[in-house]
Design a protein around this motif. Structure first.
Motif, PDB file in Angstrom:
ATOM      1  N   ASP A  29       1.079  -1.207  -0.626  1.00  0.00           N
ATOM      2  CA  ASP A  29       0.547  -0.233  -0.328  1.00  0.00           C
ATOM      3  C   ASP A  29       0.984   1.566  -0.251  1.00  0.00           C
ATOM      4  O   ASP A  29       1.365   1.992   1.216  1.00  0.00           O
ATOM      5  CB  ASP A  29      -1.305  -0.044   1.219  1.00  0.00           C
ATOM      6  CG  ASP A  29      -1.825   1.096   0.847  1.00  0.00           C
ATOM      7  OD1 ASP A  29      -1.618   2.263   0.081  1.00  0.00           O
ATOM      8  OD2 ASP A  29      -2.517   1.542   2.206  1.00  0.00           O
ATOM      9  N   TRP A  30       0.755   1.653  -1.167  1.00  0.00           N
ATOM     10  CA  TRP A  30       1.890   2.587  -1.283  1.00  0.00           C
ATOM     11  C   TRP A  30       1.366   4.243  -0.750  1.00  0.00           C
ATOM     12  O   TRP A  30       2.517   5.157  -0.296  1.00  0.00           O
ATOM     13  CB  TRP A  30       2.180   2.613  -3.337  1.00  0.00           C
ATOM     14  CG  TRP A  30       2.991   2.439  -3.336  1.00  0.00           C
ATOM     15  CD1 TRP A  30       2.381   1.204  -4.302  1.00  0.00           C
ATOM     16  CD2 TRP A  30       4.773   2.324  -3.238  1.00  0.00           C
ATOM     17  NE1 TRP A  30       3.798   0.671  -4.635  1.00  0.00           N
ATOM     18  CE2 TRP A  30       4.285   0.322  -4.513  1.00  0.00           C
ATOM     19  CE3 TRP A  30       5.307   2.585  -2.573  1.00  0.00           C
ATOM     20  CZ2 TRP A  30       6.068   0.179  -4.301  1.00  0.00           C
ATOM     21  CZ3 TRP A  30       6.462   2.278  -2.566  1.00  0.00           C
ATOM     22  CH2 TRP A  30       7.136   0.885  -3.226  1.00  0.00           C
ATOM     23  N   THR A  31      -0.308   4.113  -0.629  1.00  0.00           N
ATOM     24  CA  THR A  31      -0.350   5.429   0.474  1.00  0.00           C
ATOM     25  C   THR A  31      -0.363   5.655   1.833  1.00  0.00           C
ATOM     26  O   THR A  31      -0.649   6.637   2.865  1.00  0.00           O
ATOM     27  CB  THR A  31      -2.042   5.700   0.433  1.00  0.00           C
ATOM     28  OG1 THR A  31      -2.509   4.654   1.111  1.00  0.00           O
ATOM     29  CG2 THR A  31      -2.133   5.918  -1.337  1.00  0.00           C
ATOM     30  N   ARG A  32       0.216   4.141   1.890  1.00  0.00           N
ATOM     31  CA  ARG A  32       0.664   3.755   3.780  1.00  0.00           C
ATOM     32  C   ARG A  32       2.222   3.259   4.233  1.00  0.00           C
ATOM     33  O   ARG A  32       2.648   3.077   4.767  1.00  0.00           O
ATOM     34  CB  ARG A  32      -0.138   3.187   3.922  1.00  0.00           C
ATOM     35  CG  ARG A  32      -1.295   3.964   4.840  1.00  0.00           C
ATOM     36  CD  ARG A  32      -2.453   2.803   5.280  1.00  0.00           C
ATOM     37  NE  ARG A  32      -2.315   1.614   5.084  1.00  0.00           N
ATOM     38  CZ  ARG A  32      -3.106   0.481   5.363  1.00  0.00           C
ATOM     39  NH1 ARG A  32      -3.362   0.940   7.069  1.00  0.00           N
ATOM     40  NH2 ARG A  32      -3.112  -0.141   4.795  1.00  0.00           N
ATOM     41  N   GLY A  33       2.987   3.619   2.570  1.00  0.00           N
ATOM     42  CA  GLY A  33       5.000   3.166   2.774  1.00  0.00           C
ATOM     43  C   GLY A  33       5.254   3.837   1.664  1.00  0.00           C
ATOM     44  O   GLY A  33       4.808   4.867   0.964  1.00  0.00           O
ATOM     45  N   ARG A  34       7.023   3.853   1.712  1.00  0.00           N
ATOM     46  CA  ARG A  34       7.305   4.110   1.070  1.00  0.00           C
ATOM     47  C   ARG A  34       9.132   3.231   0.707  1.00  0.00           C
ATOM     48  O   ARG A  34       8.462   2.170   1.454  1.00  0.00           O
ATOM     49  CB  ARG A  34       7.973   5.703   0.593  1.00  0.00           C
ATOM     50  CG  ARG A  34       8.226   5.750   1.674  1.00  0.00           C
ATOM     51  CD  ARG A  34       8.909   7.547   2.504  1.00  0.00           C
ATOM     52  NE  ARG A  34      10.084   7.404   1.519  1.00  0.00           N
ATOM     53  CZ  ARG A  34      10.092   8.570   0.205  1.00  0.00           C
ATOM     54  NH1 ARG A  34       8.971   9.727   0.328  1.00  0.00           N
ATOM     55  NH2 ARG A  34      11.379   8.745  -0.219  1.00  0.00           N
ATOM     56  N   MET A  35       9.728   3.044  -0.895  1.00  0.00           N
ATOM     57  CA  MET A  35      10.870   2.376  -0.670  1.00  0.00           C
ATOM     58  C   MET A  35      11.659   3.126  -0.803  1.00  0.00           C
ATOM     59  O   MET A  35      11.892   4.348  -1.538  1.00  0.00           O
ATOM     60  CB  MET A  35      10.538   1.429  -2.044  1.00  0.00           C
ATOM     61  CG  MET A  35      11.903   0.588  -1.934  1.00  0.00           C
ATOM     62  SD  MET A  35      11.079  -0.656  -3.183  1.00  0.00           S
ATOM     63  CE  MET A  35      12.113   0.517  -4.878  1.00  0.00           C
ATOM     64  N   ASP A  36      13.083   3.173   0.210  1.00  0.00           N
ATOM     65  CA  ASP A  36      14.020   4.021   0.572  1.00  0.00           C
ATOM     66  C   ASP A  36      14.873   3.215  -0.183  1.00  0.00           C
ATOM     67  O   ASP A  36      15.254   1.696   0.455  1.00  0.00           O
ATOM     68  CB  ASP A  36      14.116   4.925   0.920  1.00  0.00           C
ATOM     69  CG  ASP A  36      13.378   5.727   0.700  1.00  0.00           C
ATOM     70  OD1 ASP A  36      13.550   7.083   0.699  1.00  0.00           O
ATOM     71  OD2 ASP A  36      12.431   5.835   1.469  1.00  0.00           O
ATOM     72  N   LEU A  37      16.639   2.955  -0.627  1.00  0.00           N
ATOM     73  CA  LEU A  37      17.811   2.573  -0.329  1.00  0.00           C
ATOM     74  C   LEU A  37      17.899   2.509   1.117  1.00  0.00           C
ATOM     75  O   LEU A  37      18.446   3.001   1.795  1.00  0.00           O
ATOM     76  CB  LEU A  37      18.529   3.003  -1.078  1.00  0.00           C
ATOM     77  CG  LEU A  37      18.811   2.721  -2.897  1.00  0.00           C
ATOM     78  CD1 LEU A  37      19.377   4.097  -3.862  1.00  0.00           C
ATOM     79  CD2 LEU A  37      18.170   1.456  -3.194  1.00  0.00           C
TER      80      LEU A  37
ATOM     81  N   ARG B  42       7.025   1.526   6.078  1.00  0.00           N
ATOM     82  CA  ARG B  42       8.341   1.821   5.028  1.00  0.00           C
ATOM     83  C   ARG B  42       9.396   0.588   4.759  1.00  0.00           C
ATOM     84  O   ARG B  42       9.718   0.057   5.237  1.00  0.00           O
ATOM     85  CB  ARG B  42       9.391   3.505   5.105  1.00  0.00           C
ATOM     86  CG  ARG B  42       7.934   4.678   5.360  1.00  0.00           C
ATOM     87  CD  ARG B  42       8.766   4.982   5.821  1.00  0.00           C
ATOM     88  NE  ARG B  42       7.681   6.398   6.619  1.00  0.00           N
ATOM     89  CZ  ARG B  42       8.310   7.538   6.927  1.00  0.00           C
ATOM     90  NH1 ARG B  42       9.599   8.060   6.767  1.00  0.00           N
ATOM     91  NH2 ARG B  42       7.658   8.733   7.345  1.00  0.00           N
ATOM     92  N   ILE B  43       8.887   0.160   3.821  1.00  0.00           N
ATOM     93  CA  ILE B  43      10.055  -1.056   3.083  1.00  0.00           C
ATOM     94  C   ILE B  43      11.576   0.241   2.550  1.00  0.00           C
ATOM     95  O   ILE B  43      11.990   0.804   2.000  1.00  0.00           O
ATOM     96  CB  ILE B  43      10.013  -1.798   1.866  1.00  0.00           C
ATOM     97  CG1 ILE B  43       9.698  -1.225   0.507  1.00  0.00           C
ATOM     98  CG2 ILE B  43       8.465  -2.990   2.898  1.00  0.00           C
ATOM     99  CD1 ILE B  43       9.004  -1.863  -0.465  1.00  0.00           C
TER     100      ILE B  43
END
Lengths: 489, 489
Positions: A213-221, A235-236
């Motif tokens: 669910d991208w509205t409740r998360g995000r992806m970073d390095l 977040r992942i």
């Protein structure tokens, strides 16, 4: 009702503050400027002190004495608060502070010793950590088993004896499968240069395929991928090796499993002790079933093969069956984190037996390296070539994480049980996975596992979802069938 | 010594926690998933409660009574803690909580009213905010002037009367300059489409030109640019309008000024009340001198003209002198935040006079719109066309920020004084700026202003750097000369 209301209101703020501390950790590993390390250490220390004061606040004891919870959720919340309060209150402030100081120091000493391949530089420090952890375990165990007392922090209700029985039953079949697979012809490896931006685009597509669910998360390095946060914000992170896109893609799917668990919990449990994953083992069951039973299955890899061939403008593997074998390639290796489904649990079991012996006093730190090497030779058939590939490879013990390792293998066992039930409940699941759509699987997992959060014990949630007692056979049967077919055994 | 040691150790943790709360705000405005708003509100609330409890902790009073600081830095730290403790203790918990609740609500009501151009929807709420702020001011003022008591939070030591004298002296020259400039021929406007990625690359180059320390900072996008954080971690944000690259570039340089102030403070002051910018006015002096006297000067715009022509593959302005005029273009407009060096202070002075009258009771909220419109017509020569361009344009009053506005204009006055001294001390500064290197300026500002942090009062730090009493002439002389030349007056 007042005592219960006051208790839960107090806990609500503690949960909010602990979520802030976790967000600070995310910031540190993803976006923090590199010159801010000392400042961040001081900020984290201040947050930890606030949290420690709250967790040992004597008012909790008074509220607990007077609280009279009526609903199952309230009863469970009160029980979880009582457990944490009892544990926090049993550890003297002096010990907690010594442990914090020493483990923060020990992590640096471990990293240097590993870089120099010099166990003697680290083992005396590990011995000090071990002494403090045994002291902590004695405070917590109240006359019971020391290792079980530590395990309680990661897998409540589990015991070392039960794990030993489980793992001892699994080992022979895993060792045999490992030998067979490594004796057979190897699938082709994937070769080429895979640009970062394309890998990240595919990683996002994989996360979306698994319902993140991208509205409740995000992806970073991040250097070591992890997931972080709960409720409305989990977040992942992922990493990119430009010669090995599977590293990025399967790290991503693994972390989506962790985050989906947190995001899938009943929103009514937010800011209560029920509002987070119930144990490390159950957490790992979600990340592993996403990554392995679903993500590394023939159906999903068929979809992934198309996407990767397109995105990278052709691969050196041109057939989806061959690609499936490549994704599941088993190669000899020393390192747990680089391991595959066949060998991973053997790595974990080695650590479990050694750390249990360290905590019980049956093994001294000065004999640890020899014990590691002997055991590795026995289970893996090869001798450790250097300490950085053996006893020095993991950070866990340096930071005092004794009792954590077995939850990795336990998570795999849970995932095996869940996968069997899921396949029975959703017989046409592979048709969706082959289209890059894991929705039927993630819905079943949300309904049967994730939404419960901390409401049930780890065993209860897995057994109720699996519809049978927890045992190793579903996982082992799955591994033998899958790798038997791939390797033509 | 024990009381002082205890006091400073306690303050150290409070400073660390307040830095955590600020970092949480940064996260919210830059990277937070949009579905996490409710959770974040609860986390912020929990942090605020922890901070409020610490700021009003009665032990502070005991330590202050017993502390005997010996060094100038310790004496100043104790004085600043004493001031904050006195202020926090004077406000009843009931009032603090009502203000927090109402202003959080009022911000939403203001935003809706502005969108609908309906002052009547907002003014009754503003009246409630005003009543609570007057009550707060009465608690703080202890019989003194209400407005001065509020001003103390933003510009300690300043008074409304001194500001009124200063601003009244400035207004005629600014109104006259505005009339002259708007009556003259206008420079060309910049036209074209300027892609986001190129703007951000140039913004990073500008930040580097002004000495921004990327090891202790980073740049992200935000709806309203801001800077955030201190000591080892002060981050900037910017925004991109693809038809107007100056928006992005000068927002960036402005925020670099704020961040450089925080990062330039003596590291020994970290985690003490001396470890942050001493006032909003001094803060604004740094952002404004970076943005205007340095960034919008002929020398630096010459360098920028080359960079932009190259990056955007040609501009509709082909000559560096014409480009300098374009950067400094003055156009009629209603909105403070879109204003230029000539008109900006007039916008601020209007708000200052009106809010001072609101707090004193000389002006009612029901007469506010009429008063705004009359004053705008008088100072700007045009009538406000609609409330969203007039009395409803700023968020500040809705969230209770009375006493904040004048620090914007005061910062410009400070910047004028600093610029005069800087140019005297570094006569060949323009040669460096023309090469895109502001180092000699940033070093002078660090040495003479930034490193002192909270050690001196706002007036003392500016006067010691400027080498003369604070007055409006350096700013006004600079504006008249600069715009006189550009507009051929």
């Amino acid at each position: 009702m007042t005592a219960l209301t006051d208790l839960l209101a107090f806990q609500r703020q503690t949960e909010a503050l602990s979520s802030v501390a976790e967000r600070l950790g995310w910031d540190q590993e993803t976006v923090m400027p590199r010159g801010a390390a000392e400042q961040r250490a001081e900020e984290m220390g201040a947050m930890e002190e606030v949290l420690h004061d709250r967790r040992t606040d004597p008012r909790i004891g008074e509220w607990l004495d007077a609280a009279d919870p009526q609903t199952p959720a309230d009863r469970r919340a009160v029980a979880l608060i009582a457990r944490d309060y009892a544990r926090s209150s049993r550890i003297p402030a002096r010990l907690a502070s010594e442990l914090a100081r020493l483990t923060s120091l020990a992590q640096g000493i471990w990293a240097e010793a590993r870089a120099k391949d010099a166990p003697a530089d680290f083992l005396p420090t590990l011995d000090q950590v071990l002494m403090l952890k045994r002291e902590e375990a004695a405070c917590l165990a109240d006359g019971g088993d020391l290792y079980d007392a530590l395990l309680e922090d990661y897998e409540p209700g589990m015991t070392g004896a039960r794990l030993a029985t489980l793992f001892d039953a699994m080992r022979p079949r895993l060792v045999a499968l490992r030998d067979d697979v490594l004796g057979a012809d190897q699938p082709q490896a994937l070769k080429g240069h895979f640009p970062q931006e394309t890998q990240l685009r595919l990683a996002r597509a994989c996360a979306t395929a698994f319902g993140y669910d991208w509205t409740r998360g995000r992806m970073d390095l991040a250097v070591h991928p992890f997931s972080s946060g709960r409720w409305q914000d989990s977040r992942i992170t992922t990493r990119v090796v430009e010669t090995d896109p599977f590293n990025c893609l399967y790290s991503t799917i693994h972390e989506v499993g962790h985050s989906s668990y947190e995001l899938g919990i009943d929103p009514d449990y937010a800011f209560t002790p029920l509002g987070r994953g119930v144990s490390m083992g159950v957490h790992e069951s979600q990340s592993r079933i996403y990554e392995n039973q679903l993500g590394r299955g023939r159906a999903f890899t068929g979809w992934l093969f198309e996407r990767m061939s397109e995105a990278f403008d052709g691969l050196n593997i041109t057939d989806p069956d061959a690609f499936y074998a490549t994704v599941n390639r088993v190669t000899p290796g020393y390192i747990r984190t680089e391991s595959d489904e066949v060998q991973y649990n053997l790595h974990v079991m080695l650590r479990f037996d050694l750390e249990r012996d360290l905590i019980s006093g049956r093994l001294d730190t000065q004999d640890l390296e020899a014990a590691w090497n002997a055991r590795f030779l026995k289970d893996f058939g090869v001798a450790v070539d250097r300490p950085a590939n053996g006893v020095l490879q993991d950070v866990h013990w340096s930071v005092g994480l004794f009792g954590y390792f077995p939850t990795y293998a336990l998570g795999n066992v849970y995932a095996g049980c869940l996968n069997q039930a899921l396949r029975g409940a959703v017989p046409d699941l592979d048709a969706s996975l082959a289209q890059g759509d894991a929705t039927p699987a993630t819905e079943w997992l949300r309904e049967n596992v994730q939404r419960h959060g901390g409401l049930m014990t780890p065993t209860a949630v897995i057994e109720s979802a699996a519809g049978q007692p927890i045992g190793p056979d579903p996982l082992l049967d799955y591994l033998e069938q899958k790798f038997g077919r791939i390797y033509g055994l």
